[in-house]
Motif scaffolding. Structure first.
Motif, mmCIF file in Angstrom:
data_model
loop_
_atom_site.group_PDB
_atom_site.id
_atom_site.type_symbol
_atom_site.label_atom_id
_atom_site.label_comp_id
_atom_site.label_asym_id
_atom_site.label_seq_id
_atom_site.Cartn_x
_atom_site.Cartn_y
_atom_site.Cartn_z
ATOM 1 N N MET A 113 0.853 -1.186 0.000
ATOM 2 C CA MET A 113 0.000 0.000 0.000
ATOM 3 C C MET A 113 0.893 1.243 0.000
ATOM 4 N N ARG A 114 0.702 2.114 -0.974
ATOM 5 C CA ARG A 114 1.571 3.278 -1.170
ATOM 6 C C ARG A 114 1.018 4.500 -0.447
ATOM 7 N N VAL A 115 1.890 5.173 0.305
ATOM 8 C CA VAL A 115 1.486 6.300 1.140
ATOM 9 C C VAL A 115 2.274 7.546 0.749
ATOM 10 N N LEU A 139 5.270 3.354 9.624
ATOM 11 C CA LEU A 139 4.490 2.808 8.509
ATOM 12 C C LEU A 139 5.269 1.732 7.764
ATOM 13 N N GLU A 140 6.556 1.955 7.548
ATOM 14 C CA GLU A 140 7.367 0.943 6.860
ATOM 15 C C GLU A 140 7.446 -0.341 7.682
ATOM 16 N N PHE A 168 3.849 -0.739 4.883
ATOM 17 C CA PHE A 168 3.437 0.298 3.950
ATOM 18 C C PHE A 168 4.644 0.729 3.121
ATOM 19 N N ARG A 227 -5.092 2.119 7.552
ATOM 20 C CA ARG A 227 -5.630 1.018 6.748
ATOM 21 C C ARG A 227 -7.130 1.190 6.507
#
Length: 217
Positions: A1-3, A20-21, A25, A121
């Motif tokens: 999932m790209r943020v 997040l990583e 993500f 999410r």
């Protein structure tokens, strides 16, 4: 999932990137200014944007304005707003289009990593993640001018507030220590009193209620 992440404070931005990583993500971009955010949202087309309200160069509402403009260009772009304060006008504007994928969290009320990651999410999946204080302020503001809210009982208002946070019927029942069947009944009553069609889609029904409150029908 790209943020795409926008936060002007280096330590907070770096901490959010690492968090997040660590939860799988992909950080498409981590920026610190409004112009950088606008370019990233236009060029990278992320799955979700996590945006601080106040970004350089104005340090007023730059981040939120960029997010709103990006949603106008790409309806339904999931946006999770991080803020120190409740910006009621913009919170309502984010909710008003009813296209889903909206969150608004207060920075000093995010108490653990799982809470934040779950919010990202949920928003990315098209749902809502609203801090209870944001919801309370939106509902109290609308209650002052919107007669239909007066039809709701105190318990129904409580259920409505929990619905607006993105909770399912089962989660609401657990929170209020009642049966899920009781919550289903309250939910049906809420929609009936507000003249809204009942939907099995929790995210859509939450957005419908909030959009209704925002428009002041």
């Amino acid at each position: 999932m790209r943020v795409v992440l926008a936060e002007d404070l280096f330590l907070l931005r770096d901490g959010l990137v690492r968090l997040l990583e660590a939860h799988d993500f992909e950080i498409a971009a981590a920026v610190e200014t409004g112009p950088e955010l606008s370019r990233a949202l236009a060029e990278l087309e992320p799955d979700v944007a996590v945006v601080d309200v106040r970004l350089p160069p104005t340090l007023t509402d730059e981040g939120l304005q960029c997010a709103l403009e990006a949603r106008r260009r790409r309806p339904g772009l999931p946006v999770l707003v991080l803020s120190q304060h409740v910006e009621q006008l913009y919170a309502r504007e984010l909710l008003a289009d009813g296209s889903g994928g909206v969150g608004y969290l207060l920075k000093d009320r995010v108490f653990d990593a799982e809470q934040f990651v779950d919010a990202v999410r949920r928003v990315a999946a098209g749902g809502t993640a609203m801090d209870p204080q944001v919801i309370q302020q939106l509902l109290s503001r609308r209650a002052a001018v919107d007669r239909p809210l007066e039809r709701l009982t105190p318990r129904e208002l409580e259920v409505l507030e929990l619905m607006a946070q993105g909770r399912t019927n089962a989660a609401i029942a657990a929170k209020l220590v009642v049966t899920e069947r009781a919550i289903a009944k309250h939910t049906a009553n809420i929609f009936a009193k507000l003249s809204l069609e009942v939907s099995d889609d929790d995210n859509r029904r939450v957005l419908a209620v909030l959009a209704y409150l925002d428009r002041g029908h």
